[in-house]
Design a protein around this motif. Structure first.
Motif, PDB file in Angstrom:
ATOM      1  N   ARG A  42      -3.758   9.798   7.090  1.00 23.94           N
ATOM      2  CA  ARG A  42      -4.057   9.221   5.783  1.00 23.94           C
ATOM      3  C   ARG A  42      -2.772   8.718   5.137  1.00 23.94           C
ATOM      4  NH1 ARG A  42      -6.051  13.456   3.211  1.00 23.94           N
ATOM      5  NH2 ARG A  42      -8.058  13.124   4.181  1.00 23.94           N
ATOM      6  N   LEU A  43      -2.760   7.417   4.803  1.00 25.25           N
ATOM      7  CA  LEU A  43      -1.623   6.838   4.093  1.00 25.25           C
ATOM      8  C   LEU A  43      -1.600   7.350   2.655  1.00 25.25           C
ATOM      9  CD1 LEU A  43      -1.775   3.142   5.363  1.00 25.25           C
ATOM     10  CD2 LEU A  43      -0.294   4.994   6.162  1.00 25.25           C
ATOM     11  N   ALA A  44      -0.477   7.193   1.988  1.00 30.76           N
ATOM     12  CA  ALA A  44      -0.319   7.670   0.616  1.00 30.76           C
ATOM     13  C   ALA A  44      -1.338   7.047  -0.331  1.00 30.76           C
ATOM     14  CB  ALA A  44       1.099   7.398   0.128  1.00 30.76           C
ATOM     15  N   ASP A  45      -1.783   5.827  -0.043  1.00 33.91           N
ATOM     16  CA  ASP A  45      -2.771   5.179  -0.916  1.00 33.91           C
ATOM     17  C   ASP A  45      -4.193   5.648  -0.627  1.00 33.91           C
ATOM     18  OD1 ASP A  45      -3.581   3.884   1.415  1.00 33.91           O
ATOM     19  OD2 ASP A  45      -2.979   1.890   0.750  1.00 33.91           O
ATOM     20  N   GLY A  46      -4.369   6.608   0.275  1.00 33.64           N
ATOM     21  CA  GLY A  46      -5.678   7.152   0.597  1.00 33.64           C
ATOM     22  C   GLY A  46      -6.350   6.506   1.793  1.00 33.64           C
ATOM     23  N   THR A  47      -5.773   5.439   2.332  1.00 33.62           N
ATOM     24  CA  THR A  47      -6.354   4.752   3.482  1.00 33.62           C
ATOM     25  C   THR A  47      -6.365   5.674   4.695  1.00 33.62           C
ATOM     26  OG1 THR A  47      -5.510   2.634   2.681  1.00 33.62           O
ATOM     27  CG2 THR A  47      -6.169   2.734   4.994  1.00 33.62           C
ATOM     28  N   GLU A  48      -7.556   5.854   5.282  1.00 31.89           N
ATOM     29  CA  GLU A  48      -7.688   6.632   6.517  1.00 31.89           C
ATOM     30  C   GLU A  48      -7.446   5.696   7.698  1.00 31.89           C
ATOM     31  OE1 GLU A  48      -8.450   9.860   7.303  1.00 31.89           O
ATOM     32  OE2 GLU A  48      -8.549  10.525   5.228  1.00 31.89           O
ATOM     33  N   ILE A  49      -6.584   6.097   8.608  1.00 32.11           N
ATOM     34  CA  ILE A  49      -6.281   5.299   9.788  1.00 32.11           C
ATOM     35  C   ILE A  49      -6.995   5.921  10.985  1.00 32.11           C
ATOM     36  CG2 ILE A  49      -4.450   4.456  11.298  1.00 32.11           C
ATOM     37  CD1 ILE A  49      -4.372   3.312   8.419  1.00 32.11           C
ATOM     38  N   THR A  50      -7.755   5.112  11.702  1.00 33.34           N
ATOM     39  CA  THR A  50      -8.457   5.609  12.889  1.00 33.34           C
ATOM     40  C   THR A  50      -7.977   4.931  14.163  1.00 33.34           C
ATOM     41  OG1 THR A  50     -10.228   4.010  12.524  1.00 33.34           O
ATOM     42  CG2 THR A  50     -10.531   6.206  11.576  1.00 33.34           C
ATOM     43  N   ASP A  51      -7.181   3.893  14.032  1.00 32.13           N
ATOM     44  CA  ASP A  51      -6.671   3.156  15.190  1.00 32.13           C
ATOM     45  C   ASP A  51      -5.488   3.911  15.788  1.00 32.13           C
ATOM     46  OD1 ASP A  51      -5.660   1.398  17.048  1.00 32.13           O
ATOM     47  OD2 ASP A  51      -5.235  -0.204  15.613  1.00 32.13           O
ATOM     48  N   PRO A  52      -5.606   4.451  17.014  1.00 33.20           N
ATOM     49  CA  PRO A  52      -4.503   5.214  17.593  1.00 33.20           C
ATOM     50  C   PRO A  52      -3.227   4.391  17.770  1.00 33.20           C
ATOM     51  CG  PRO A  52      -6.417   5.252  19.058  1.00 33.20           C
ATOM     52  CD  PRO A  52      -6.760   4.394  17.881  1.00 33.20           C
ATOM     53  N   ALA A  53      -3.352   3.071  17.873  1.00 35.70           N
ATOM     54  CA  ALA A  53      -2.164   2.234  18.053  1.00 35.70           C
ATOM     55  C   ALA A  53      -1.387   2.054  16.753  1.00 35.70           C
ATOM     56  CB  ALA A  53      -2.552   0.865  18.608  1.00 35.70           C
ATOM     57  N   PHE A  54      -1.948   2.518  15.618  1.00 33.42           N
ATOM     58  CA  PHE A  54      -1.249   2.400  14.340  1.00 33.42           C
ATOM     59  C   PHE A  54       0.134   3.047  14.432  1.00 33.42           C
ATOM     60  CE2 PHE A  54      -0.142   3.719  10.046  1.00 33.42           C
ATOM     61  CZ  PHE A  54      -0.384   2.558   9.334  1.00 33.42           C
ATOM     62  N   PHE A  55       0.200   4.197  15.108  1.00 32.35           N
ATOM     63  CA  PHE A  55       1.482   4.872  15.326  1.00 32.35           C
ATOM     64  C   PHE A  55       1.400   5.643  16.639  1.00 32.35           C
ATOM     65  CE2 PHE A  55       4.465   8.513  14.139  1.00 32.35           C
ATOM     66  CZ  PHE A  55       5.578   7.826  14.579  1.00 32.35           C
ATOM     67  N   ASP A  56       1.662   4.949  17.724  1.00 25.56           N
ATOM     68  CA  ASP A  56       1.651   5.545  19.057  1.00 25.56           C
ATOM     69  C   ASP A  56       3.092   5.843  19.434  1.00 25.56           C
ATOM     70  OD1 ASP A  56       1.222   6.329  21.677  1.00 25.56           O
ATOM     71  OD2 ASP A  56       0.763   4.311  22.388  1.00 25.56           O
ATOM     72  N   HIS A  57       3.385   7.115  19.616  1.00 27.42           N
ATOM     73  CA  HIS A  57       4.754   7.500  19.972  1.00 27.42           C
ATOM     74  C   HIS A  57       4.736   8.720  20.881  1.00 27.42           C
ATOM     75  CE1 HIS A  57       3.993  10.406  16.777  1.00 27.42           C
ATOM     76  NE2 HIS A  57       5.108  11.043  17.097  1.00 27.42           N
ATOM     77  N   THR A  58       5.853   8.918  21.551  1.00 24.87           N
ATOM     78  CA  THR A  58       6.067  10.095  22.376  1.00 24.87           C
ATOM     79  C   THR A  58       7.254  10.835  21.789  1.00 24.87           C
ATOM     80  OG1 THR A  58       5.138   9.093  24.362  1.00 24.87           O
ATOM     81  CG2 THR A  58       6.710  10.880  24.697  1.00 24.87           C
ATOM     82  N   ALA A  59       7.126  12.153  21.668  1.00 21.35           N
ATOM     83  CA  ALA A  59       8.179  12.969  21.073  1.00 21.35           C
ATOM     84  C   ALA A  59       8.645  14.025  22.070  1.00 21.35           C
ATOM     85  CB  ALA A  59       7.665  13.638  19.799  1.00 21.35           C
ATOM     86  N   ALA A  60       9.952  14.218  22.120  1.00 19.47           N
ATOM     87  CA  ALA A  60      10.548  15.223  23.010  1.00 19.47           C
ATOM     88  C   ALA A  60      11.399  16.169  22.166  1.00 19.47           C
ATOM     89  CB  ALA A  60      11.407  14.549  24.079  1.00 19.47           C
ATOM     90  N   PHE A  61      11.280  17.464  22.429  1.00 22.49           N
ATOM     91  CA  PHE A  61      11.935  18.483  21.609  1.00 22.49           C
ATOM     92  C   PHE A  61      12.765  19.418  22.490  1.00 22.49           C
ATOM     93  CE2 PHE A  61       7.869  17.328  19.789  1.00 22.49           C
ATOM     94  CZ  PHE A  61       8.177  17.075  18.452  1.00 22.49           C
ATOM     95  N   ALA A  62      13.937  19.807  21.972  1.00 22.60           N
ATOM     96  CA  ALA A  62      14.776  20.796  22.660  1.00 22.60           C
ATOM     97  C   ALA A  62      15.444  21.684  21.617  1.00 22.60           C
ATOM     98  CB  ALA A  62      15.849  20.116  23.516  1.00 22.60           C
ATOM     99  N   ALA A  63      15.688  22.933  21.996  1.00 22.38           N
ATOM    100  CA  ALA A  63      16.447  23.840  21.137  1.00 22.38           C
ATOM    101  C   ALA A  63      17.898  23.396  21.154  1.00 22.38           C
ATOM    102  CB  ALA A  63      16.325  25.277  21.643  1.00 22.38           C
ATOM    103  N   TRP A  64      18.489  23.312  19.965  1.00 25.55           N
ATOM    104  CA  TRP A  64      19.891  22.931  19.821  1.00 25.55           C
ATOM    105  C   TRP A  64      20.503  23.922  18.851  1.00 25.55           C
ATOM    106  CZ3 TRP A  64      21.846  17.885  17.088  1.00 25.55           C
ATOM    107  CH2 TRP A  64      23.201  17.691  17.364  1.00 25.55           C
TER     108      TRP A  64
END
Length: 172
Positions: A42-64
């Motif tokens: 949900r965007l700040a203006d209340g818009t619900e996003i259902t399109d997965p391509a709106f923000f498609d990303h891959t995240a990688a995490f490591a302990a530092w």
């Protein structure tokens, strides 16, 4: 006052960035969440996003040390979100902390001049993003406290213990 949970950086090539961090910082392995999916967005203006391509990303995490390092590669992003995030590869992408009360912490940030960007939920993970306002030149990511987030550093640190340096990226 909560302290940082993790620092995130956008990278143009995730595999190359992970390899470079392993080589130069000696951290790893990175646990990877490919093509992160959200139950709600949900965007700040209340818009619900259902399109997965709106923000498609891959995240990688490591302990530092005592924190978590996140490297994220964007596959596709709506221009509105790319602008709000200020996605770039020459600076920190966001700082994140954990709170028991997303609404109260969000109100505190708004009172400090940070505008909301969006809120997402994925299973037990609930996140709210704000611009940095006068506090930071980058966005702020707030996580609601819960087992997936509170146990993240321990899981990453356990993966690093005895790691032989071979498998740099492990799928979550």
């Amino acid at each position: 006052m909560p302290g940082p949970h993790h620092f995130g950086y956008w990278v143009p090539d995730l595999a190359a960035a992970v390899e470079e961090k392993v080589r130069t910082l000696g951290i790893g392995p990175f646990l990877v969440h490919r093509h992160v999916a959200f139950d709600t967005f949900r965007l700040a203006d209340g818009t619900e996003i259902t399109d997965p391509a709106f923000f498609d990303h891959t995240a990688a995490f490591a302990a530092w040390g005592p924190i978590v390092l996140e490297l994220g590669q964007v596959h596709s992003v709506d221009d509105r979100l790319a602008t709000a995030y200020g996605i770039g590869f020459d600076r920190i992408g966001h700082v994140s902390w954990v709170t028991d009360d997303l609404e109260a912490e969000g109100a505190r940030l708004e009172a400090a001049g940070c505008r909301p960007i969006h809120q997402v939920r994925s299973g037990d993970v609930q996140v709210a993003w704000y611009d940095g306002g006068p506090l930071f030149p980058h966005p702020i990511e707030l996580h609601r406290a819960g087992p997936p987030i509170l146990g993240m550093h321990a899981r990453l640190a356990a993966a690093a213990r005895g790691w032989d340096g071979r498998d740099l990226m492990l799928d979550l």
